[in-house]
Motif scaffolding. Sequence first.
Motif, PDB file in Angstrom:
ATOM      1  N   LEU A 128      33.884  48.420  36.201  1.00  0.00           N
ATOM      2  CA  LEU A 128      34.794  47.792  37.360  1.00  0.00           C
ATOM      3  C   LEU A 128      35.801  47.780  37.336  1.00  0.00           C
ATOM      4  O   LEU A 128      36.887  46.688  36.263  1.00  0.00           O
ATOM      5  CB  LEU A 128      33.904  46.489  38.530  1.00  0.00           C
ATOM      6  CG  LEU A 128      32.485  47.361  38.495  1.00  0.00           C
ATOM      7  CD1 LEU A 128      31.881  45.225  39.296  1.00  0.00           C
ATOM      8  CD2 LEU A 128      32.182  48.357  39.505  1.00  0.00           C
TER       9      LEU A 128
ATOM     10  N   TRP B 275      33.277  40.986  42.369  1.00  0.00           N
ATOM     11  CA  TRP B 275      32.066  41.458  42.226  1.00  0.00           C
ATOM     12  C   TRP B 275      30.773  40.817  41.999  1.00  0.00           C
ATOM     13  O   TRP B 275      31.371  39.040  41.449  1.00  0.00           O
ATOM     14  CB  TRP B 275      32.166  42.368  40.691  1.00  0.00           C
ATOM     15  CG  TRP B 275      33.075  43.606  41.169  1.00  0.00           C
ATOM     16  CD1 TRP B 275      35.242  43.578  40.158  1.00  0.00           C
ATOM     17  CD2 TRP B 275      33.606  44.268  41.920  1.00  0.00           C
ATOM     18  NE1 TRP B 275      35.523  44.586  40.649  1.00  0.00           N
ATOM     19  CE2 TRP B 275      35.044  44.724  41.666  1.00  0.00           C
ATOM     20  CE3 TRP B 275      32.888  44.704  42.800  1.00  0.00           C
ATOM     21  CZ2 TRP B 275      35.815  45.943  42.621  1.00  0.00           C
ATOM     22  CZ3 TRP B 275      33.094  45.608  43.439  1.00  0.00           C
ATOM     23  CH2 TRP B 275      34.878  46.991  43.213  1.00  0.00           C
TER      24      TRP B 275
ATOM     25  N   ASP C 298      27.475  39.837  40.614  1.00  0.00           N
ATOM     26  CA  ASP C 298      26.169  39.710  38.905  1.00  0.00           C
ATOM     27  C   ASP C 298      25.068  40.327  39.618  1.00  0.00           C
ATOM     28  O   ASP C 298      24.623  40.885  39.179  1.00  0.00           O
ATOM     29  CB  ASP C 298      26.164  38.829  38.796  1.00  0.00           C
ATOM     30  CG  ASP C 298      27.678  38.514  37.355  1.00  0.00           C
ATOM     31  OD1 ASP C 298      28.001  39.618  37.043  1.00  0.00           O
ATOM     32  OD2 ASP C 298      28.163  37.090  36.936  1.00  0.00           O
TER      33      ASP C 298
ATOM     34  N   LEU D  31      25.136  44.021  41.534  1.00  0.00           N
ATOM     35  CA  LEU D  31      24.819  44.483  40.071  1.00  0.00           C
ATOM     36  C   LEU D  31      24.263  44.755  39.813  1.00  0.00           C
ATOM     37  O   LEU D  31      23.514  46.279  39.114  1.00  0.00           O
ATOM     38  CB  LEU D  31      26.002  43.860  39.002  1.00  0.00           C
ATOM     39  CG  LEU D  31      28.195  44.024  39.706  1.00  0.00           C
ATOM     40  CD1 LEU D  31      28.310  43.479  38.466  1.00  0.00           C
ATOM     41  CD2 LEU D  31      28.133  45.161  39.957  1.00  0.00           C
TER      42      LEU D  31
ATOM     43  N   ARG E 199      29.178  45.599  35.081  1.00  0.00           N
ATOM     44  CA  ARG E 199      31.043  44.734  35.351  1.00  0.00           C
ATOM     45  C   ARG E 199      31.680  46.242  34.671  1.00  0.00           C
ATOM     46  O   ARG E 199      32.932  45.362  35.078  1.00  0.00           O
ATOM     47  CB  ARG E 199      30.251  43.222  35.238  1.00  0.00           C
ATOM     48  CG  ARG E 199      31.428  43.081  35.050  1.00  0.00           C
ATOM     49  CD  ARG E 199      31.345  41.309  35.100  1.00  0.00           C
ATOM     50  NE  ARG E 199      31.312  40.746  36.384  1.00  0.00           N
ATOM     51  CZ  ARG E 199      31.621  40.102  37.588  1.00  0.00           C
ATOM     52  NH1 ARG E 199      33.052  40.599  37.253  1.00  0.00           N
ATOM     53  NH2 ARG E 199      30.654  39.722  38.206  1.00  0.00           N
ATOM     54  N   SER E 200      31.637  46.406  33.273  1.00  0.00           N
ATOM     55  CA  SER E 200      32.703  47.055  32.418  1.00  0.00           C
ATOM     56  C   SER E 200      33.228  47.762  32.808  1.00  0.00           C
ATOM     57  O   SER E 200      34.564  48.302  32.733  1.00  0.00           O
ATOM     58  CB  SER E 200      31.951  47.206  31.624  1.00  0.00           C
ATOM     59  OG  SER E 200      30.957  48.244  31.522  1.00  0.00           O
TER      60      SER E 200
END
Length: 501
Positions: free
Chosen positions: A212, A197, A199, A202, A209-210
């Motif tokens: 995913l 993933w 950043d 995102l 991110r939390s």
Amino acid sequence: MSFVLAIDQGTTSSRAIVFRGDISIAAKAQAEFPQHFPASGWVEHEPEDIWTSTVMVCREAIEHAGITAKDIAAIGITNQRETTVVWDRATGQAVHRAIVWQDRRTADICAKLKADGREPVISQKTGLIIDPYFSGTKVAWILDHVPGARARAARGELMFGTIDCYLLWRLTGGKVHATDATNASRTLLFNIHTGEWDDELLEIIGVPRSMLPEVKDSSARFGESTPDLFGGPIAISGIAGDQQAATIGQACFRPGMMKSTYGTGCFALLNTGTTPVVSKNKLLTTVAYQLDGKRTYALEGSIFVAGSAVQWLRDGLGIIKHAAETGPLADQSDSMQSVYLVPAFVGMGAPYWNPRVRGALFGLTRNTGPAELAHAALESVCYQTFDLWAAMRADWPSSETASVVLRVDGGMTASDWTMQRLADLLDAPVDRPVIQETTALGAAYLAGLNAGVYPEPTKFADNWRLEHRFKPNMSQATREKKLAGWARAVRGVLASDEGEG
């Protein structure tokens, strides 16, 4: 334990197939579920419908096979890609219906990302174009339109997943939040070069991110189903998006191998090996599969209308009652006519990516009738495949030297007429396999590989069996004339968009 259960969760139905250790099919079950269209261009599924239909078909297939949970070595999951679910980490309740891959509601978000100059970095990292098709903007839309959702996501209370991830979470009783690299590569949030993933992505798209899932190999120990579901725990050991699973089921493990799946639309994937090839022709660069931490990449082309052109002949025009009538009808067409259908009913996919244009018929005469329309509809699928084929070969010159054969699967491949015309227009052999359930087979293989039921890829490829090879037999002059006519027809449709508001 020589059986593997494949879950094939599709756009209109959930299916389960029990495969034996020799990849023959022991039993299968299928159940359709409702589609929801709350506004023009919006398509939704109720996550609970997906879940209950999936459990039901699994139980049915296990029962039909005459086996129990302890006979099943592993479960593999393949899924409609890009369809997006956001749910509550504590209760498991979805905060909104699943937004389906076909849904176009995030067009404005995508237009803004393009206007802000975000496409180069997003394309470079993900291999995708900015389009409502992919999951990332769907997640952002849910967070911005469900009251309180963005604040809850920021507090770590919400989870995001594609359908494979959602099913895995439910199957494991909420213990495992994970996906595989193929599904992750369709989100606009995953860097296909680092395998993580990203950043920056995102932040650009606005997804915490939390939310995913963990990204794992396509063949890996994901977890196990809760004992109450199928009468005992079963390991879940394989996951891949449907088109990648079909690529695996077709044993396209060598760079240069290509498969094309003909369903409602058509998806063609070309294995490019360990190198992600950047397309200059609006194809997608995607993860074909990830095994032992190593990613294999593919170029992918999507055609929006394949089998749905035949449905149009049946339901829209009423000139056939069953799809199987189309080939024999096309065979009766007047060879002196050159009728072209450009089936841009919902715009054009690769390599054009123009959502605004609409379909057209060219070359109509007073004698044009049902046979000529059937001929044009079937041929349109072949011409569109040729466009993808040509784009792939232009993007990846190595494919010029590869032994070029197209492996095909999906409902339309039952038409010998269409497959022969496809071989003629590609000027290359078209191979139809004995096992047509290639998507489910790919999921079963990934699970069975991890569970020790199936051998490594090269040995599995030896099990691939040819049912029929269609060899080209059209003259070069005829082929070139027909392809030139198609190119003129496409130019005409694309020109219809010019000057429109």
